[in-house]
Design a protein around this motif. Structure first.
Motif, PDB file in Angstrom:
ATOM      1  N   MET A 145       0.846  -1.190   0.000  1.00  0.00           N
ATOM      2  CA  MET A 145       0.000   0.000   0.000  1.00  0.00           C
ATOM      3  C   MET A 145       0.881   1.239   0.000  1.00  0.00           C
ATOM      4  SD  MET A 145      -2.793   1.280   2.834  1.00  0.00           S
ATOM      5  CE  MET A 145      -3.758  -0.212   2.755  1.00  0.00           C
ATOM      6  N   THR A 146       0.502   2.207  -0.793  1.00  0.00           N
ATOM      7  CA  THR A 146       1.181   3.501  -0.784  1.00  0.00           C
ATOM      8  C   THR A 146       0.180   4.547  -0.290  1.00  0.00           C
ATOM      9  OG1 THR A 146       2.609   2.922  -2.645  1.00  0.00           O
ATOM     10  CG2 THR A 146       2.350   5.255  -2.164  1.00  0.00           C
ATOM     11  N   VAL A 147       0.594   5.340   0.685  1.00  0.00           N
ATOM     12  CA  VAL A 147      -0.255   6.382   1.247  1.00  0.00           C
ATOM     13  C   VAL A 147       0.449   7.727   1.088  1.00  0.00           C
ATOM     14  CG1 VAL A 147      -1.439   7.218   3.306  1.00  0.00           C
ATOM     15  CG2 VAL A 147      -1.182   4.761   2.933  1.00  0.00           C
ATOM     16  N   LYS A 148      -0.241   8.690   0.520  1.00  0.00           N
ATOM     17  CA  LYS A 148       0.313  10.030   0.368  1.00  0.00           C
ATOM     18  C   LYS A 148      -0.701  11.040   0.921  1.00  0.00           C
ATOM     19  CE  LYS A 148       2.895   8.827  -3.825  1.00  0.00           C
ATOM     20  NZ  LYS A 148       3.139   9.168  -5.258  1.00  0.00           N
ATOM     21  N   ALA A 149      -0.179  12.136   1.463  1.00  0.00           N
ATOM     22  CA  ALA A 149      -1.060  13.164   2.011  1.00  0.00           C
ATOM     23  C   ALA A 149      -0.446  14.535   1.828  1.00  0.00           C
ATOM     24  CB  ALA A 149      -1.325  12.908   3.488  1.00  0.00           C
ATOM     25  N   LEU A 150      -1.308  15.533   1.697  1.00  0.00           N
ATOM     26  CA  LEU A 150      -0.857  16.928   1.645  1.00  0.00           C
ATOM     27  C   LEU A 150      -2.000  17.810   2.135  1.00  0.00           C
ATOM     28  CD1 LEU A 150      -2.376  18.336  -1.002  1.00  0.00           C
ATOM     29  CD2 LEU A 150      -0.633  17.105  -2.254  1.00  0.00           C
ATOM     30  N   HIS A 151      -1.707  19.079   2.341  1.00  0.00           N
ATOM     31  CA  HIS A 151      -2.747  20.031   2.702  1.00  0.00           C
ATOM     32  C   HIS A 151      -2.529  21.325   1.949  1.00  0.00           C
ATOM     33  CE1 HIS A 151      -0.523  23.005   5.169  1.00  0.00           C
ATOM     34  NE2 HIS A 151       0.265  21.982   5.496  1.00  0.00           N
ATOM     35  N   ASP A 152      -3.587  22.113   1.826  1.00  0.00           N
ATOM     36  CA  ASP A 152      -3.491  23.393   1.130  1.00  0.00           C
ATOM     37  C   ASP A 152      -3.755  24.558   2.081  1.00  0.00           C
ATOM     38  OD1 ASP A 152      -6.195  23.224   1.581  1.00  0.00           O
ATOM     39  OD2 ASP A 152      -6.798  23.395  -0.525  1.00  0.00           O
ATOM     40  N   GLY A 153      -3.652  24.299   3.391  1.00  0.00           N
ATOM     41  CA  GLY A 153      -3.915  25.326   4.383  1.00  0.00           C
ATOM     42  C   GLY A 153      -5.347  25.319   4.875  1.00  0.00           C
ATOM     43  N   LYS A 154      -6.225  24.607   4.182  1.00  0.00           N
ATOM     44  CA  LYS A 154      -7.631  24.525   4.561  1.00  0.00           C
ATOM     45  C   LYS A 154      -8.089  23.078   4.711  1.00  0.00           C
ATOM     46  CE  LYS A 154     -12.295  25.636   2.932  1.00  0.00           C
ATOM     47  NZ  LYS A 154     -13.097  26.213   1.816  1.00  0.00           N
ATOM     48  N   ASP A 155      -7.723  22.240   3.759  1.00  0.00           N
ATOM     49  CA  ASP A 155      -8.151  20.843   3.745  1.00  0.00           C
ATOM     50  C   ASP A 155      -6.952  19.907   3.730  1.00  0.00           C
ATOM     51  OD1 ASP A 155     -11.013  21.296   3.566  1.00  0.00           O
ATOM     52  OD2 ASP A 155     -10.677  21.906   1.489  1.00  0.00           O
ATOM     53  N   LEU A 156      -7.187  18.690   4.236  1.00  0.00           N
ATOM     54  CA  LEU A 156      -6.227  17.603   4.126  1.00  0.00           C
ATOM     55  C   LEU A 156      -6.662  16.690   2.984  1.00  0.00           C
ATOM     56  CD1 LEU A 156      -5.542  16.399   7.789  1.00  0.00           C
ATOM     57  CD2 LEU A 156      -3.799  17.049   6.128  1.00  0.00           C
ATOM     58  N   PHE A 157      -5.690  16.174   2.222  1.00  0.00           N
ATOM     59  CA  PHE A 157      -5.975  15.288   1.104  1.00  0.00           C
ATOM     60  C   PHE A 157      -5.157  14.007   1.268  1.00  0.00           C
ATOM     61  CE2 PHE A 157      -6.363  19.672  -0.221  1.00  0.00           C
ATOM     62  CZ  PHE A 157      -7.589  19.711  -0.878  1.00  0.00           C
ATOM     63  N   PHE A 158      -5.795  12.868   1.022  1.00  0.00           N
ATOM     64  CA  PHE A 158      -5.130  11.575   1.133  1.00  0.00           C
ATOM     65  C   PHE A 158      -5.310  10.784  -0.150  1.00  0.00           C
ATOM     66  CE2 PHE A 158      -6.226  12.804   5.439  1.00  0.00           C
ATOM     67  CZ  PHE A 158      -5.065  12.524   6.151  1.00  0.00           C
ATOM     68  N   LEU A 159      -4.244  10.118  -0.571  1.00  0.00           N
ATOM     69  CA  LEU A 159      -4.279   9.215  -1.715  1.00  0.00           C
ATOM     70  C   LEU A 159      -3.771   7.854  -1.261  1.00  0.00           C
ATOM     71  CD1 LEU A 159      -4.481   8.479  -4.759  1.00  0.00           C
ATOM     72  CD2 LEU A 159      -2.134   9.330  -5.004  1.00  0.00           C
ATOM     73  N   LEU A 160      -4.569   6.811  -1.494  1.00  0.00           N
ATOM     74  CA  LEU A 160      -4.181   5.438  -1.183  1.00  0.00           C
ATOM     75  C   LEU A 160      -4.113   4.646  -2.475  1.00  0.00           C
ATOM     76  CD1 LEU A 160      -5.392   6.569   1.513  1.00  0.00           C
ATOM     77  CD2 LEU A 160      -6.148   4.253   2.001  1.00  0.00           C
ATOM     78  N   GLN A 161      -3.033   3.889  -2.663  1.00  0.00           N
ATOM     79  CA  GLN A 161      -2.854   3.047  -3.840  1.00  0.00           C
ATOM     80  C   GLN A 161      -2.552   1.621  -3.382  1.00  0.00           C
ATOM     81  OE1 GLN A 161       0.251   6.022  -5.188  1.00  0.00           O
ATOM     82  NE2 GLN A 161      -0.567   5.411  -7.184  1.00  0.00           N
ATOM     83  N   VAL A 162      -3.326   0.661  -3.902  1.00  0.00           N
ATOM     84  CA  VAL A 162      -3.152  -0.733  -3.524  1.00  0.00           C
ATOM     85  C   VAL A 162      -3.151  -1.592  -4.785  1.00  0.00           C
ATOM     86  CG1 VAL A 162      -3.973  -2.640  -2.106  1.00  0.00           C
ATOM     87  CG2 VAL A 162      -4.419  -0.285  -1.395  1.00  0.00           C
ATOM     88  N   ASP A 163      -2.051  -2.301  -5.028  1.00  0.00           N
ATOM     89  CA  ASP A 163      -1.951  -3.207  -6.176  1.00  0.00           C
ATOM     90  C   ASP A 163      -2.646  -4.529  -5.857  1.00  0.00           C
ATOM     91  OD1 ASP A 163      -0.399  -1.310  -7.468  1.00  0.00           O
ATOM     92  OD2 ASP A 163       1.484  -2.166  -6.760  1.00  0.00           O
ATOM     93  N   GLY A 164      -3.277  -5.122  -6.865  1.00  0.00           N
ATOM     94  CA  GLY A 164      -3.901  -6.424  -6.645  1.00  0.00           C
ATOM     95  C   GLY A 164      -4.933  -6.748  -7.697  1.00  0.00           C
ATOM     96  N   ASP A 165      -5.473  -7.961  -7.630  1.00  0.00           N
ATOM     97  CA  ASP A 165      -6.490  -8.412  -8.577  1.00  0.00           C
ATOM     98  C   ASP A 165      -7.797  -7.661  -8.342  1.00  0.00           C
ATOM     99  OD1 ASP A 165      -4.591 -10.172  -9.426  1.00  0.00           O
ATOM    100  OD2 ASP A 165      -5.463 -11.925  -8.423  1.00  0.00           O
ATOM    101  N   TYR A 166      -8.518  -7.424  -9.426  1.00  0.00           N
ATOM    102  CA  TYR A 166      -9.783  -6.709  -9.328  1.00  0.00           C
ATOM    103  C   TYR A 166     -10.854  -7.615  -8.737  1.00  0.00           C
ATOM    104  CZ  TYR A 166     -13.778  -3.802 -10.607  1.00  0.00           C
ATOM    105  OH  TYR A 166     -14.910  -3.017 -10.570  1.00  0.00           O
ATOM    106  N   ALA A 167     -11.616  -7.074  -7.792  1.00  0.00           N
ATOM    107  CA  ALA A 167     -12.741  -7.785  -7.186  1.00  0.00           C
ATOM    108  C   ALA A 167     -13.840  -6.774  -6.922  1.00  0.00           C
ATOM    109  CB  ALA A 167     -12.311  -8.475  -5.890  1.00  0.00           C
ATOM    110  N   TYR A 168     -15.056  -7.108  -7.344  1.00  0.00           N
ATOM    111  CA  TYR A 168     -16.187  -6.200  -7.112  1.00  0.00           C
ATOM    112  C   TYR A 168     -17.483  -6.992  -7.197  1.00  0.00           C
ATOM    113  CZ  TYR A 168     -19.109  -2.042  -7.141  1.00  0.00           C
ATOM    114  OH  TYR A 168     -20.034  -1.088  -6.801  1.00  0.00           O
TER     115      TYR A 168
END
Length: 279
Positions: free
Chosen positions: A1-24
């Motif tokens: 899993m890769t987790v990234k985060a940043l802010h713009d002074g007002k909001d927090l932003f998170f990005l999560l990336q997970v490699d794997g087989d598709y399931a839905y």
């Protein structure tokens, strides 16, 4: 899993990336991937046992579990269309709670796994001003239709295809919470977080305590103040303006997902008796 985060002074932003087989599986959250973010609120809130309050379901309250509060966001995608925004909406926020009747991106608080409630609901008090402060969406790298999906396009892809799940979330640094149900973030301050991921391994429905995690304890999060690349007179190129808006990456983590198959030494672990789908 890769987790990234940043802010713009007002909001927090998170990005999560997970490699794997598709399931839905449409309408079945437990047979689709699911993610959660958790942040400590109380001074005694632990990563283990979701806050660590020792009270049971019938005795946990804002008084008996004071100091063990954790803030959570949970996103189950069984009813969520890829690329569409879910979370806080006018209807649920009008009712004064952290629910999401459309896509199950809910705003929660907890004292332990058995004392977990949607914001604005539960023994800490019903607050008509409670809100779902989160917004988010999901995507998959194998998707080729970039014009936008509709519900009839489900399951949107083929099971077993290799690719990467992408989850994007945002919330304000500060909220109007008055009941210790939301973590509050301050520029130049620090906090902690945890990230969990559920997946239907071998097509079997996941259960609440059977999740993957990026770490077996809290991960530090520093909300850096950053600096402007614009001149004092306000002039500057487009690159400088963008650098000002997204001047800080407050967290960037790349770690392998580790599956929690045994409790840590010396730390009691109680399985979650209810499914996340019930929230």
């Amino acid at each position: 899993m890769t987790v990234k985060a940043l802010h713009d002074g007002k909001d927090l932003f998170f990005l999560l990336q997970v490699d794997g087989d598709y399931a839905y599986a449409k309408g079945n959250n437990n047979k689709c991937p699911s993610v959660a973010l958790m942040f400590p609120i109380g001074d005694h809130a632990t990563y283990h046992n979701m806050g660590g309050c020792k009270e049971g379901t019938n005795s946990c309250t804002s008084k008996t579990c004071k100091g063990h509060e954790v803030d959570m966001m949970h996103f189950s995608i069984g009813n969520a269309i890829p690329g569409r925004l879910y979370g806080g909406n006018l209807i649920d926020n009008r009712d004064g709670n952290g629910g999401d009747r459309f896509g199950h991106l809910v705003d929660l608080y907890a004292w332990n796994p058995h004392c977990r409630y949607i914001d604005g609901i539960g023994p800490s008090g019903n607050d008509s001003s409670a809100q779902n402060n989160w917004k988010g969406a999901w995507w998959r790298t194998i998707f080729t239709d970039h014009s936008g999906f509709v519900e009839e396009d489900s399951p949107y892809g083929s099971d077993g295809q290799k690719g990467t799940y992408l989850f994007e979330f945002s919330r304000p640094l500060r909220t109007m919470d008055r009941l210790q149900q939301d973590a509050q973030f301050t520029i130049s301050g620090s906090s902690k977080m945890a990230v969990a991921f559920w997946y239907p391994v071998d097509g079997n429905p996941w259960h609440g305590s059977g999740h993957f995690s990026i770490n077996c304890d809290w991960i530090p999060v520093d909300i850096s103040p950053g600096s402007s690349m614009l001149s004092p007179g306000g002039s500057g190129d487009v690159g400088g303006a963008i650098a000002l808006l997204f001047s800080v990456v407050s967290l960037c983590i790349s770690v392998f997902v580790g599956y929690r198959v045994a409790r840590p030494k010396g730390i009691p672990f109680t399985p979650v008796g209810t499914t996340m789908e019930n929230l």
